[in-house]
Motif scaffolding. Structure first.
Motif, PDB file in Angstrom:
ATOM      1  N   GLY A  95       0.805  -1.212   0.000  1.00  0.00           N
ATOM      2  CA  GLY A  95       0.000   0.000   0.000  1.00  0.00           C
ATOM      3  C   GLY A  95       0.840   1.264   0.000  1.00  0.00           C
ATOM      4  N   LYS A 145       2.015   1.839  -3.476  1.00  0.00           N
ATOM      5  CA  LYS A 145       0.885   2.320  -4.284  1.00  0.00           C
ATOM      6  C   LYS A 145       0.385   3.688  -3.828  1.00  0.00           C
ATOM      7  N   ARG A 146       1.014   4.239  -2.775  1.00  0.00           N
ATOM      8  CA  ARG A 146       0.707   5.566  -2.257  1.00  0.00           C
ATOM      9  C   ARG A 146      -0.731   5.664  -1.747  1.00  0.00           C
ATOM     10  N   GLN A 147      -1.136   4.665  -0.993  1.00  0.00           N
ATOM     11  CA  GLN A 147      -2.480   4.631  -0.429  1.00  0.00           C
ATOM     12  C   GLN A 147      -2.475   5.200   0.987  1.00  0.00           C
ATOM     13  N   ARG A 207      -4.563   4.726   3.353  1.00  0.00           N
ATOM     14  CA  ARG A 207      -4.967   3.723   4.342  1.00  0.00           C
ATOM     15  C   ARG A 207      -3.766   2.923   4.835  1.00  0.00           C
ATOM     16  N   THR A 264      -1.215  10.866   5.223  1.00  0.00           N
ATOM     17  CA  THR A 264      -2.564  10.310   5.240  1.00  0.00           C
ATOM     18  C   THR A 264      -3.605  11.429   5.146  1.00  0.00           C
ATOM     19  N   GLN A 282      -3.108  13.394   1.531  1.00  0.00           N
ATOM     20  CA  GLN A 282      -3.485  12.568   0.391  1.00  0.00           C
ATOM     21  C   GLN A 282      -4.973  12.264   0.424  1.00  0.00           C
ATOM     22  N   ASN A 301      -7.448  13.170  -2.522  1.00  0.00           N
ATOM     23  CA  ASN A 301      -8.336  12.169  -3.130  1.00  0.00           C
ATOM     24  C   ASN A 301      -9.791  12.615  -3.103  1.00  0.00           C
TER      25      ASN A 301
END
Length: 123
Positions: free
Chosen positions: A57, A60-62, A64, A111, A114, A118
């Protein structure tokens, strides 16, 4: 929006650098600095595998995965504080404490930023 993107990118890069530093310090602790007398690989896996859980993750630059990393880091922070307190003449505990504290802050800011980014792109 450009400012938010820049802040998220910087915090992401700082998080990755600190993540690698924390991971390397854990490997160094278990394998070279304070190796246990028995079952080195078992203890190494218990200290390193939790850090590797959110890797996919993070790549993938998530946000969460970054939030989960913040929860995982709390254990490393506690370990670093205990090492700094009980192992005299060792800077390793201080390094882990500093790395985990800075990583927590940068991952949490990534977090937040981003997630905001998003939400703006979905609207």
């Amino acid at each position: 929006m450009q400012d938010l993107t820049q802040r998220a990118t910087i915090s992401y890069r700082v998080s990755l650098i600190l993540y690698v530093c924390l991971l390397a310090s854990q490997v160094a602790k278990v394998l070279w600095l304070h190796p246990p007398e028995s079952s080195v690989w078992m203890i190494a896996s218990f200290t390193i595998i939790p850090l590797l859980a959110p890797v996919y993750g993070l790549i993938k630059r998530q946000p969460r995965a970054s939030a989960w990393l913040c929860f995982i880091i709390c254990f490393y922070f506690i370990s670093g504080v205990l090492d700094a307190w009980f192992i005299k003449d060792s800077i390793h505990g201080w390094l882990i404490t500093v790395f985990s504290s800075l990583l927590f802050v940068s991952a949490m800011m990534f977090t937040r930023w981003q997630g905001q980014l998003n939400n703006q792109t979905q609207s």
